[in-house]
Design an enzyme around this catalytic site. Structure first.
Site, PDB file in Angstrom:
ATOM      1  N   HIS A  76      -7.788  29.643  40.301  1.00  0.00           N
ATOM      2  CA  HIS A  76      -6.779  29.010  40.118  1.00  0.00           C
ATOM      3  C   HIS A  76      -5.786  29.038  38.655  1.00  0.00           C
ATOM      4  O   HIS A  76      -4.582  29.249  38.705  1.00  0.00           O
ATOM      5  CB  HIS A  76      -6.532  27.548  39.093  1.00  0.00           C
ATOM      6  CG  HIS A  76      -7.627  27.868  38.291  1.00  0.00           C
ATOM      7  ND1 HIS A  76      -8.633  27.811  38.240  1.00  0.00           N
ATOM      8  CD2 HIS A  76      -8.133  27.293  37.037  1.00  0.00           C
ATOM      9  CE1 HIS A  76      -9.520  27.882  37.079  1.00  0.00           C
ATOM     10  NE2 HIS A  76      -8.493  27.573  36.182  1.00  0.00           N
ATOM     11  N   HIS A  90      -6.532  25.543  24.017  1.00  0.00           N
ATOM     12  CA  HIS A  90      -7.286  24.692  25.451  1.00  0.00           C
ATOM     13  C   HIS A  90      -8.815  25.579  24.642  1.00  0.00           C
ATOM     14  O   HIS A  90      -8.694  26.538  24.496  1.00  0.00           O
ATOM     15  CB  HIS A  90      -7.291  24.569  26.563  1.00  0.00           C
ATOM     16  CG  HIS A  90      -6.533  25.812  27.484  1.00  0.00           C
ATOM     17  ND1 HIS A  90      -6.597  26.726  26.922  1.00  0.00           N
ATOM     18  CD2 HIS A  90      -7.409  25.847  28.755  1.00  0.00           C
ATOM     19  CE1 HIS A  90      -6.456  28.092  28.148  1.00  0.00           C
ATOM     20  NE2 HIS A  90      -7.145  27.262  28.770  1.00  0.00           N
TER      21      HIS A  90
END
Length: 314
Positions: free
Chosen positions: A115, A179
Site C-alpha cells: 500500500h 506516525h
C-alpha cells in the site's frame, strides 16, 4: 518537458477505521483536487518514491534503495492487486545512470509492492496502470537506515536523469509524516516474528488478515492513554513541511534518525521518500511548493499531509 511533484501521506486504515464523516469528506476533497491536477497535467511518466512494510523486502536481503523495472501490488489494505504499468526500458536506463553516478542501487525485475506504493498511485491516478511508472523503494521501516544525505543524493541523481527526458514527468513521494503503527523491531522480536521479518513473503490470507486486524485495533486507541505507540506530532510535521517547501534540503543531512523516532514515531522515517522526491525536483532548478492539506488523524495513525511543487522555470 515539464515536471510536477506531489507528496502524500498514505495510511492503511483509510476506509477501514472511521475518523468521522467530516474528516473523511475533508480528505476526500483534498485527494480529489490532487487527482484532478494530475489528470490535467497528464503525465507521460511517473516516478514514485515509496516505502515497503515487510511485503516485498525482508531482512534476508534489505537494500537501502530498490528500483523496479517490473512491480506487482500485493493488494494489502484495500489496494488493487496485480501488476503496475512499469516503464521497463526507461527504468533500466535510469538504473544505469544512478549506478554510474556513484549511488549504490538494487534492481528488481519483479518486485512486490504494498500500500505504500499502490495507495498513492491509485489515489492520484485512479489506477495502477493508467500511466507508465518507475517505482523506487526506499527502506524506511527496517533499521539500520541509510543517512539522509544519501537519500538526498539518490533524489538528485534521479532528477538529473529525468531532466534529460523530453516528457511530462510526475514525481511522487509516498509516506510520512509523524506516525507509529505497530511494526515490530527485529532486535526485540520473538522467534516467530523474527522469522517473519527475515523471510515473510507471500503470507497466507489468514496471516495477512490477522496482521491487518492488529493495525486496525491499534488505530482505534491511537493517541489515547491506552496506546503505547508514539503519538502524532503536528509541530514536527510542520517543521518537515517547511524545510521541504523552503528548499532547505541540506538540513536533512544533519537529521538525527534516533531523535526523529522518539519525537515523531518509528515510521516517521517515511519522510525520506519526500526528501528524495524534492531532491529529484531540485535537479530542475529552484522550485515553488505549497501545502495542500494537513491534519493529524489518530484513527488512521497518520500525520496526514499533501504537498505540491513545480520548478520556477515552469
Amino acid at each position: 518537458m515539464a515536471v510536477h511533484l506531489k507528496c502524500l501521506s498514505h495510511t492503511p486504515l483509510r476506509g477501514l477505521n472511521d475518523p468521522g464523516a467530516d474528516v473523511t469528506a475533508e480528505v476526500d476533497r483534498a485527494l480529489a483536487r490532487a487527482r484532478a491536477e494530475v489528470e490535467a497535467f497528464d503525465p507521460e511518466l511517473i516516478v514514485i518514491f515509496a516505502p515497503d512494510h515487510y511485503n516485498g523486502l525482508f531482512y534476508d536481503l534489505m537494500p537501502p534503495f530498490v528500483l523496479a523495472t517490473e512491480a506487482i501490488s500485493v493488494g494489502d489494505y484495500m489496494t488493487t492487486p496485480g501488476p503496475l504499468n512499469t516503464a521497463r526500458d526507461i527504468a533500466a536506463q535510469l538504473a544505469v545512470h544512478v549506478l554510474d553516478h556513484d549511488v549504490d542501487l538494487a534492481i528488481s525485475h519483479r518486485l512486490q509492492v504494498d500500500h505504500g506504493c499502490a495507495q498513492t498511485l491509485e489515489e492520484t491516478t485512479g489506477s495502477l496502470t493508467r500511466y507508465p511508472v518507475i517505482p523506487i523503494i526506499i527502506n524506511s521501516v527496517a533499521p539500520p537506515f541509510s543517512p539522509y544525505r544519501r537519500i538526498r543524493r539518490l533524489g538528485e541523481v534521479v532528477g538529473q536523469f529525468l531532466a534529460g527526458l523530453d516528457k511530462r514527468i510526475l514525481i511522487l513521494g509516498s509516506g510520512g509524516l509523524s506516525h507509529e503503527p505497530p511494526v515490530p523491531l527485529i532486535a526485540a522480536a520473538p522467534d516467530d516474528i523474527r522469522n517473519f521479518l527475515i523471510a515473510g513473503r507471500n503470507p497466507t490470507p489468514e496471516a495477512r488478515a490477522a496482521r491487518q486486524a492488529r493495525t486496525l485495533a491499534a488505530g482505534t486507541i491511537y493517541g489515547t492513554p491506552e496506546s503505547t505507540l508514539t503519538p502524532l506530532n503536528p509541530e514536527w510535521d510542520q517543521r518537515i513541511i517547511d524545510l521541504l517547501l523552503d528548499g532547505d534540503l541540506a538540513a536533512f543531512d544533519r537529521f538525527d534518525i534516533a531523535k526523529a523516532s522518539q519525537e515523531a514515531g518509528r515510521s516517521s522515517h517515511e519522510i525520506r521518500t519526500w526528501v528524495a522526491a524534492f531532491a529529484a525536483l531540485s535537479a530542475f532548478g529552484s522550485y515553488t511548493g505549497r501545502l495542500d492539506y494537513y491534519r493529524p488523524i489518530n484513527a488512521w495513525i497518520a500525520g496526514y499531509g499533501i504537498v505540491s511543487a513545480e520548478p520556477d522555470a515552469a
